[in-house]
Design an enzyme around this catalytic site. Structure first.
Site, PDB file in Angstrom:
ATOM      1  N   ASP A  43       0.819  -1.208   0.000  1.00  0.00           N
ATOM      2  CA  ASP A  43       0.000   0.000   0.000  1.00  0.00           C
ATOM      3  C   ASP A  43       0.856   1.263   0.000  1.00  0.00           C
ATOM      4  O   ASP A  43       0.337   2.357  -0.191  1.00  0.00           O
ATOM      5  CB  ASP A  43      -0.963  -0.003   1.205  1.00  0.00           C
ATOM      6  CG  ASP A  43      -2.414  -0.040   0.756  1.00  0.00           C
ATOM      7  OD1 ASP A  43      -2.647  -0.245  -0.449  1.00  0.00           O
ATOM      8  OD2 ASP A  43      -3.303   0.168   1.594  1.00  0.00           O
ATOM      9  N   ASP A  54     -12.377  -6.039   9.785  1.00  0.00           N
ATOM     10  CA  ASP A  54     -12.390  -7.504   9.876  1.00  0.00           C
ATOM     11  C   ASP A  54     -13.615  -8.006  10.643  1.00  0.00           C
ATOM     12  O   ASP A  54     -14.359  -8.867  10.171  1.00  0.00           O
ATOM     13  CB  ASP A  54     -11.095  -8.006  10.530  1.00  0.00           C
ATOM     14  CG  ASP A  54     -10.689  -7.197  11.755  1.00  0.00           C
ATOM     15  OD1 ASP A  54     -11.396  -6.229  12.098  1.00  0.00           O
ATOM     16  OD2 ASP A  54      -9.674  -7.541  12.384  1.00  0.00           O
TER      17      ASP A  54
HETATM   18  O1  LIG Z   1      -4.036   1.602   4.689  1.00  0.00           O
HETATM   19  C1  LIG Z   1      -3.662   0.481   5.085  1.00  0.00           C
HETATM   20  C2  LIG Z   1      -3.508   0.151   6.463  1.00  0.00           C
HETATM   21  C3  LIG Z   1      -3.074  -1.131   6.824  1.00  0.00           C
HETATM   22  N1  LIG Z   1      -2.802  -2.059   5.851  1.00  0.00           N
HETATM   23  C4  LIG Z   1      -2.345  -3.415   6.243  1.00  0.00           C
HETATM   24  O2  LIG Z   1      -3.172  -3.925   7.263  1.00  0.00           O
HETATM   25  C5  LIG Z   1      -2.446  -4.807   8.091  1.00  0.00           C
HETATM   26  C6  LIG Z   1      -2.769  -4.566   9.572  1.00  0.00           C
HETATM   27  O3  LIG Z   1      -2.278  -3.333   9.970  1.00  0.00           O
HETATM   28  P1  LIG Z   1      -1.523  -3.100  11.359  1.00  0.00           P
HETATM   29  O4  LIG Z   1      -0.972  -1.724  11.324  1.00  0.00           O
HETATM   30  O5  LIG Z   1      -0.627  -4.251  11.670  1.00  0.00           O
HETATM   31  O6  LIG Z   1      -2.764  -3.038  12.344  1.00  0.00           O
HETATM   32  P2  LIG Z   1      -3.082  -3.736  13.762  1.00  0.00           P
HETATM   33  O7  LIG Z   1      -3.504  -2.662  14.709  1.00  0.00           O
HETATM   34  O8  LIG Z   1      -2.059  -4.693  14.178  1.00  0.00           O
HETATM   35  O9  LIG Z   1      -4.392  -4.499  13.285  1.00  0.00           O
HETATM   36  C7  LIG Z   1      -5.222  -5.342  14.018  1.00  0.00           C
HETATM   37  O10 LIG Z   1      -6.554  -4.822  13.915  1.00  0.00           O
HETATM   38  C8  LIG Z   1      -7.017  -4.643  12.562  1.00  0.00           C
HETATM   39  C9  LIG Z   1      -8.435  -4.068  12.612  1.00  0.00           C
HETATM   40  O11 LIG Z   1      -9.265  -4.796  13.445  1.00  0.00           O
HETATM   41  C10 LIG Z   1      -6.958  -5.975  11.792  1.00  0.00           C
HETATM   42  O12 LIG Z   1      -7.273  -5.759  10.440  1.00  0.00           O
HETATM   43  C11 LIG Z   1      -5.550  -6.563  11.893  1.00  0.00           C
HETATM   44  O13 LIG Z   1      -5.471  -7.810  11.241  1.00  0.00           O
HETATM   45  C12 LIG Z   1      -5.183  -6.722  13.377  1.00  0.00           C
HETATM   46  O14 LIG Z   1      -3.874  -7.281  13.484  1.00  0.00           O
HETATM   47  C13 LIG Z   1      -0.976  -4.654   7.745  1.00  0.00           C
HETATM   48  O15 LIG Z   1      -0.555  -5.785   7.024  1.00  0.00           O
HETATM   49  C14 LIG Z   1      -0.949  -3.420   6.870  1.00  0.00           C
HETATM   50  O16 LIG Z   1       0.028  -3.477   5.869  1.00  0.00           O
HETATM   51  C15 LIG Z   1      -2.959  -1.746   4.505  1.00  0.00           C
HETATM   52  O17 LIG Z   1      -2.719  -2.578   3.637  1.00  0.00           O
HETATM   53  N2  LIG Z   1      -3.397  -0.484   4.162  1.00  0.00           N
END
Ligand SMILES: O=c1ccn([C@@H]2O[C@H](COP(=O)(O)OP(=O)(O)O[C@H]3O[C@H](CO)[C@@H](O)[C@H](O)[C@H]3O)[C@@H](O)[C@H]2O)c(=O)[nH]1
Ligand SMILES: [Mn+2]
Length: 395
Positions: free
Chosen positions: A24, A329
């Site tokens: 992204d 999710d």
């Molecule tokens: O604009 C964006 C923002 C995030 N991501 C991807 O989304 C994933 C999760 O993002 P992260 O920053 O790791 O978020 P977390 O706070 O860890 O997310 C938790 O909470 C989210 C919302 O509930 C879930 O989608 C995730 O799987 C869960 O791990 C990563 O692979 C990012 O690369 C994108 O592709 N585009």
């Protein structure tokens, strides 16, 4: 890149595996790292098979594995470790200089995409098939077929809302539909990796179950972290959620989708409702006969990763991962349950996925703020949905 390698190295027929990296940030540095990874995979995959390596993330494996005693095994172990370290050093040095040298760029036409000075927030769609499983030359150093490996960065334009991770996931669903179109989709966040090379086979047992399989929309694994502090003072290892609540959801038809480590049926993610006579079309994958050239496939895939292609469609609403909620999710999982499907929580003794979670107070607060906002906005959305209310009352 360790995430990608851990997924490419699953103990599963490689011709049925297709790995997509969604970038992204639309960065040439990530593309370069994936291009390096595609070469290293030719050594890593046979090594994993021969020595039954676990986990199959080279970073995690070399950090925790002991040197083998047998001199011949040691020689191979040291050789592959050397290749991996060489690769990470090259990637780190390119990242430090924030520039991919011209002599490297000449090696793959994919680098041309960055010739026009694009930025992470304003660029054309990019889809590059780095390894095409059906290409006869795409073999590892023992002559075995390699999984397909695709880099993609959906189009970004400042005037279009990109819908964060949900938008990225939906672009992935569309792009993969013209390259592999496999009936089952596994999504793994970039901060996690596969920790158990049998996880696909395990998950498939649920989908193929003769009595229950046709009712199962997704198989969710707990989110485990390998970087927790000794006293776990902020409770970030989610012991109650992972070991009690996720399983407890069985009483209401299975857990919700929690964003990573989840196997979905493609059709269900795309909006299909459950009917008792539902039968999966296991042959739906792209057939060889109708196959386009790699160039044609990439062009078709790019057209599905533009900002405009969702305009006036049900994507983000009735189709794909839902938009407008910080916990995309959970609300997507709920919607699937409301369409009549069930789900499964699988927690094998050897954890299927692991990764990094928050460890500091600041990171913890940020994550909980996002989740709380998400649940709050979901609450509003759900009150207008009668079948969701029924499901929530059961919970
Ligand atoms: O604009 C964006 C923002 C995030 N991501 C991807 O989304 C994933 C999760 O993002 P992260 O920053 O790791 O978020 P977390 O706070 O860890 O997310 C938790 O909470 C989210 C919302 O509930 C879930 O989608 C995730 O799987 C869960 O791990 C990563 O692979 C990012 O690369 C994108 O592709 N585009
Ligand atoms: Mn995360």
């Amino acid at each position: 890149m360790a995430t990608v390698l851990s997924l490419m190295a699953y103990n599963y027929p490689p011709e049925k595996l297709n790995v997509y990296l969604s970038d992204d940030g639309g960065s040439i540095l990530t593309f370069y790292a994936l291009w390096e990874t595609s070469s290293f995979a030719k050594h890593w995959l046979p090594f994993c098979r021969r020595y039954n390596v676990e986990p199959r993330s080279p970073a995690a494996y070399f950090a925790e594995s002991e040197k083998p005693n047998d001199p011949r095994d040691l020689e191979e172990w040291s050789f592959v470790k050397g290749l991996y370290e060489g690769m990470t050093e090259r990637i780190d040095s390119v990242v430090r200089s924030a520039n991919v040298p011209e002599e490297i760029r000449e090696n793959h036409r994919g680098f041309f995409e960055w010739n026009t000075g694009i930025t992470s927030k304003d660029h054309q769609p990019i889809v590059q098939v780095l390894i095409h499983g059906k290409d006869r030359d795409a073999v590892d150093n023992e002559g075995n077929v390699l999984p397909t490996l695709v880099y993609m960065a959906r189009e970004k334009r400042p005037q279009y809302h990109h819908n964060f991770k949900a938008g990225a996931m939906n672009a992935l669903i569309r792009v993969s539909s013209v390259i592999s179109n496999s009936p089952i989709i596994l999504n793994v966040d970039c901060d996690m990796y596969s920790n158990n090379s049998d996880a696909i086979r395990d998950a498939m047992c649920f989908f193929l179950d003769q009595e229950m399989g046709h009712k199962i929309a997704f198989v969710q694994h707990p989110q485990n972290y390998n970087n927790m502090t000794k006293n776990n003072i902020y409770g970030n290892s989610f012991n109650v959620l992972n070991h009690v609540e996720l399983r407890g959801f069985d009483g209401v038809g299975g857990p919700l989708y929690i964003g990573t480590g989840c196997f979905h049926r493609r059709e269900v993610l795309c909006g299909r409702r459950f009917t008792n006579d539902y039968k999966e079309d296991w042959d739906r994958g792209i057939k060889e006969k109708i196959e386009l050239s790699i160039n044609q496939t990439e062009e078709k895939a790019k057209s599905l990763a533009t900002c405009f292609c969702e305009h006036n469609t049900q994507w983000g609403n009735e189709i794909g991962v839902k938009y407008g909620c910080p916990v995309e999710d959970v609300i997507t999982g709920l919607t699937i349950h409301c369409r009549g499907w069930k789900s499964v929580c699988n927690n094998p003794p050897r954890e299927a996925f692991t990764g990094v979670g928050p460890t500091t107070l600041a990171q913890t607060i940020l994550q909980h703020k996002r989740w709380s906002e998400g649940y709050e906005s979901m609450d509003h959305a759900l009150h207008v949905c009668h079948s969701c209310e029924e499901y929530l009352q059961c919970i």
